[in-house]
Design a protein around this motif. Structure first.
Motif, PDB file in Angstrom:
ATOM      1  N   VAL A   7       7.686  -1.803  -3.331  1.00  0.00           N
ATOM      2  CA  VAL A   7       6.288  -2.006  -3.032  1.00  0.00           C
ATOM      3  C   VAL A   7       5.396  -1.454  -4.218  1.00  0.00           C
ATOM      4  O   VAL A   7       5.155  -0.388  -4.242  1.00  0.00           O
ATOM      5  CB  VAL A   7       5.602  -1.454  -1.697  1.00  0.00           C
ATOM      6  CG1 VAL A   7       4.306  -1.858  -1.466  1.00  0.00           C
ATOM      7  CG2 VAL A   7       6.665  -1.751  -0.535  1.00  0.00           C
ATOM      8  N   PHE A   8       5.045  -2.566  -5.085  1.00  0.00           N
ATOM      9  CA  PHE A   8       4.098  -2.197  -6.050  1.00  0.00           C
ATOM     10  C   PHE A   8       2.799  -1.957  -5.457  1.00  0.00           C
ATOM     11  O   PHE A   8       2.080  -2.776  -4.748  1.00  0.00           O
ATOM     12  CB  PHE A   8       3.823  -3.393  -7.065  1.00  0.00           C
ATOM     13  CG  PHE A   8       3.545  -2.827  -8.335  1.00  0.00           C
ATOM     14  CD1 PHE A   8       4.182  -2.404  -9.496  1.00  0.00           C
ATOM     15  CD2 PHE A   8       1.952  -2.998  -8.472  1.00  0.00           C
ATOM     16  CE1 PHE A   8       3.621  -2.102 -10.500  1.00  0.00           C
ATOM     17  CE2 PHE A   8       1.293  -2.811  -9.766  1.00  0.00           C
ATOM     18  CZ  PHE A   8       2.074  -2.390 -10.730  1.00  0.00           C
ATOM     19  N   LEU A   9       1.949  -1.011  -5.884  1.00  0.00           N
ATOM     20  CA  LEU A   9       0.763  -0.313  -5.508  1.00  0.00           C
ATOM     21  C   LEU A   9      -0.485  -0.711  -6.269  1.00  0.00           C
ATOM     22  O   LEU A   9      -0.535  -0.499  -7.544  1.00  0.00           O
ATOM     23  CB  LEU A   9       0.701   0.995  -5.294  1.00  0.00           C
ATOM     24  CG  LEU A   9       1.787   1.740  -4.233  1.00  0.00           C
ATOM     25  CD1 LEU A   9       1.413   3.334  -4.446  1.00  0.00           C
ATOM     26  CD2 LEU A   9       1.542   1.206  -3.029  1.00  0.00           C
ATOM     27  N   ASP A  10      -1.322  -1.392  -5.835  1.00  0.00           N
ATOM     28  CA  ASP A  10      -2.635  -1.703  -6.525  1.00  0.00           C
ATOM     29  C   ASP A  10      -3.456  -0.866  -6.362  1.00  0.00           C
ATOM     30  O   ASP A  10      -3.517   0.267  -5.673  1.00  0.00           O
ATOM     31  CB  ASP A  10      -3.349  -3.004  -5.784  1.00  0.00           C
ATOM     32  CG  ASP A  10      -4.213  -4.060  -6.778  1.00  0.00           C
ATOM     33  OD1 ASP A  10      -4.530  -3.548  -7.838  1.00  0.00           O
ATOM     34  OD2 ASP A  10      -4.880  -4.677  -6.165  1.00  0.00           O
ATOM     35  N   ALA A  11      -4.481  -0.729  -7.287  1.00  0.00           N
ATOM     36  CA  ALA A  11      -5.431   0.564  -7.562  1.00  0.00           C
ATOM     37  C   ALA A  11      -6.150   0.509  -6.231  1.00  0.00           C
ATOM     38  O   ALA A  11      -6.495   1.650  -5.866  1.00  0.00           O
ATOM     39  CB  ALA A  11      -6.310   0.407  -8.867  1.00  0.00           C
ATOM     40  N   ASN A  12      -6.715  -0.479  -5.679  1.00  0.00           N
ATOM     41  CA  ASN A  12      -7.494  -0.148  -4.367  1.00  0.00           C
ATOM     42  C   ASN A  12      -6.899   0.412  -3.462  1.00  0.00           C
ATOM     43  O   ASN A  12      -7.539   0.811  -2.331  1.00  0.00           O
ATOM     44  CB  ASN A  12      -8.207  -1.764  -4.091  1.00  0.00           C
ATOM     45  CG  ASN A  12      -7.144  -2.812  -3.896  1.00  0.00           C
ATOM     46  OD1 ASN A  12      -6.147  -2.400  -3.297  1.00  0.00           O
ATOM     47  ND2 ASN A  12      -7.281  -4.106  -4.284  1.00  0.00           N
ATOM     48  N   TYR A 183       7.175  -6.627  -2.813  1.00  0.00           N
ATOM     49  CA  TYR A 183       5.816  -6.925  -2.333  1.00  0.00           C
ATOM     50  C   TYR A 183       4.722  -6.471  -3.436  1.00  0.00           C
ATOM     51  O   TYR A 183       5.080  -5.231  -4.266  1.00  0.00           O
ATOM     52  CB  TYR A 183       5.553  -6.126  -1.191  1.00  0.00           C
ATOM     53  CG  TYR A 183       6.455  -6.463  -0.049  1.00  0.00           C
ATOM     54  CD1 TYR A 183       6.141  -7.613   0.656  1.00  0.00           C
ATOM     55  CD2 TYR A 183       7.684  -5.786   0.488  1.00  0.00           C
ATOM     56  CE1 TYR A 183       6.930  -7.921   1.706  1.00  0.00           C
ATOM     57  CE2 TYR A 183       8.649  -5.993   1.541  1.00  0.00           C
ATOM     58  CZ  TYR A 183       8.362  -7.185   2.158  1.00  0.00           C
ATOM     59  OH  TYR A 183       9.094  -7.664   3.068  1.00  0.00           O
ATOM     60  N   PHE A 184       3.790  -6.844  -3.494  1.00  0.00           N
ATOM     61  CA  PHE A 184       2.392  -6.451  -4.190  1.00  0.00           C
ATOM     62  C   PHE A 184       1.523  -6.073  -3.111  1.00  0.00           C
ATOM     63  O   PHE A 184       0.861  -7.022  -2.418  1.00  0.00           O
ATOM     64  CB  PHE A 184       1.781  -7.290  -4.995  1.00  0.00           C
ATOM     65  CG  PHE A 184       0.753  -6.907  -6.027  1.00  0.00           C
ATOM     66  CD1 PHE A 184       1.056  -6.262  -7.192  1.00  0.00           C
ATOM     67  CD2 PHE A 184      -0.597  -7.170  -5.439  1.00  0.00           C
ATOM     68  CE1 PHE A 184      -0.120  -5.852  -7.829  1.00  0.00           C
ATOM     69  CE2 PHE A 184      -1.730  -6.982  -6.514  1.00  0.00           C
ATOM     70  CZ  PHE A 184      -1.403  -6.139  -7.569  1.00  0.00           C
ATOM     71  N   LEU A 185       1.113  -4.690  -3.075  1.00  0.00           N
ATOM     72  CA  LEU A 185       0.441  -4.070  -1.915  1.00  0.00           C
ATOM     73  C   LEU A 185      -1.097  -3.893  -2.338  1.00  0.00           C
ATOM     74  O   LEU A 185      -1.227  -3.381  -3.280  1.00  0.00           O
ATOM     75  CB  LEU A 185       0.911  -2.926  -1.268  1.00  0.00           C
ATOM     76  CG  LEU A 185       0.225  -2.228  -0.180  1.00  0.00           C
ATOM     77  CD1 LEU A 185       0.394  -3.262   1.141  1.00  0.00           C
ATOM     78  CD2 LEU A 185       0.579  -0.777   0.273  1.00  0.00           C
ATOM     79  N   THR A 186      -1.998  -4.731  -1.755  1.00  0.00           N
ATOM     80  CA  THR A 186      -3.387  -4.903  -2.319  1.00  0.00           C
ATOM     81  C   THR A 186      -4.253  -5.106  -0.825  1.00  0.00           C
ATOM     82  O   THR A 186      -3.876  -5.429   0.411  1.00  0.00           O
ATOM     83  CB  THR A 186      -3.598  -5.945  -3.214  1.00  0.00           C
ATOM     84  OG1 THR A 186      -4.925  -5.893  -3.609  1.00  0.00           O
ATOM     85  CG2 THR A 186      -3.224  -7.414  -2.735  1.00  0.00           C
ATOM     86  N   LEU A 187      -5.630  -4.443  -1.131  1.00  0.00           N
ATOM     87  CA  LEU A 187      -6.577  -4.971  -0.114  1.00  0.00           C
ATOM     88  C   LEU A 187      -7.428  -6.032  -0.498  1.00  0.00           C
ATOM     89  O   LEU A 187      -8.406  -6.208   0.058  1.00  0.00           O
ATOM     90  CB  LEU A 187      -7.467  -3.658  -0.018  1.00  0.00           C
ATOM     91  CG  LEU A 187      -6.585  -2.262   0.554  1.00  0.00           C
ATOM     92  CD1 LEU A 187      -7.599  -1.269   0.632  1.00  0.00           C
ATOM     93  CD2 LEU A 187      -6.313  -2.461   1.948  1.00  0.00           C
TER      94      LEU A 187
END
Length: 255
Positions: A7-12, A183-187
């Protein structure tokens, strides 16, 4: 042995995980001063959860996304999933307000820093206030990066400057692809929509919100529910009320 989902974490997402911020809350108090009653402000230490703003806005779905981050971190701590991040995500995080809180980053879950799609060096900061991140990324000549700029909405035409937020989104997605993330995890609902709304798929990773990721993982591996249950129990014992805007922190502050 099968590789765990990555899971790659986005900054938000990293910003939202900083949900425990210690602040001094002023409270008016009346005291006797030489036979005269005066009012002064007494500052009480409290924990503030910045994500309760979504409850105030009536956006319960997004607040539940922020709660889901704790359970995603719990899965990572148990080695069931692997969290990934690139250094440019951290550099973006530095520019965001209220991006750090009490405790370790992302609740202490292990995060692997991945290499980007190419090697480079650049100035990070020099005190002048220049946006070196944007300046560098806007000049990168990389075929796949150019494709993602268009897909994410950074490119608005040859005569217009690249949109900063969408440019960063494009580079983060590129890094996730390069790291073979699942996955690319983002809000960012808009980013998810533009990357998934049309066929063919615009990226090899799956852009997803925290709550949807959690549901997807548990549906595929039902026994992982017990990791969620253990984290819920730990939170209950800690006395933390995550949907409270402010919670007393006197014990922790004076310890």
């Amino acid at each position: 042995m099968r590789r765990p989902p990555s899971v790659f974490l986005d900054a938000n997402v990293l910003k939202a995980s900083a949900d425990t911020q210690l602040v001094l809350l002023p409270e008016p108090q009346k005291i006797d001063w030489g036979g005269r009653e005066i009012e002064i402000d007494v500052h009480r230490p409290v924990f503030v959860n910045q994500n309760t703003k979504y409850l105030v806005q009536g956006n319960d779905e997004r607040f539940e996304d922020t709660i889901a981050l704790r359970f995603i971190a719990a899965l990572a701590k148990e080695g069931k999933i692997q969290l990934l991040m690139h250094q440019e995500v951290l550099f973006e995080l530095i520019r965001l307000p209220r991006a750090t809180g009490e405790g370790p980053r992302f609740y202490g879950a292990p995060i692997k820093k991945v290499e980007g799609p190419f090697q480079y060096g650049r100035v990070v900061v020099d005190g002048t206030g220049r946006d070196y991140q944007y300046e560098f990324l806007s000049k990168v000549e990389h075929p796949r990066f150019r494709e993602l700029q268009r897909a994410c909405g950074a490119y608005q035409g040859a005569t217009k400057p690249l949109q900063r937020n969408q440019l960063l989104d494009a580079f983060h997605v590129l890094c996730a692809e390069s790291a073979s993330a699942t996955y690319f995890l983002t809000l960012d609902d808009t980013l998810i929509r533009v990357l998934t709304s049309r066929s063919p798929r615009k990226t090899t990773v799956t852009p997803i919100t925290p709550k949807r990721l959690l549901v997807s993982l548990i549906c595929r591996r039902p026994t992982w529910f017990w990791s969620i249950w253990r984290e819920r129990r730990r939170l209950s014992k800690s006395g933390r009320n995550l949907d409270a805007i402010a919670q007393d922190a006197s014990r922790e502050f004076w310890a």
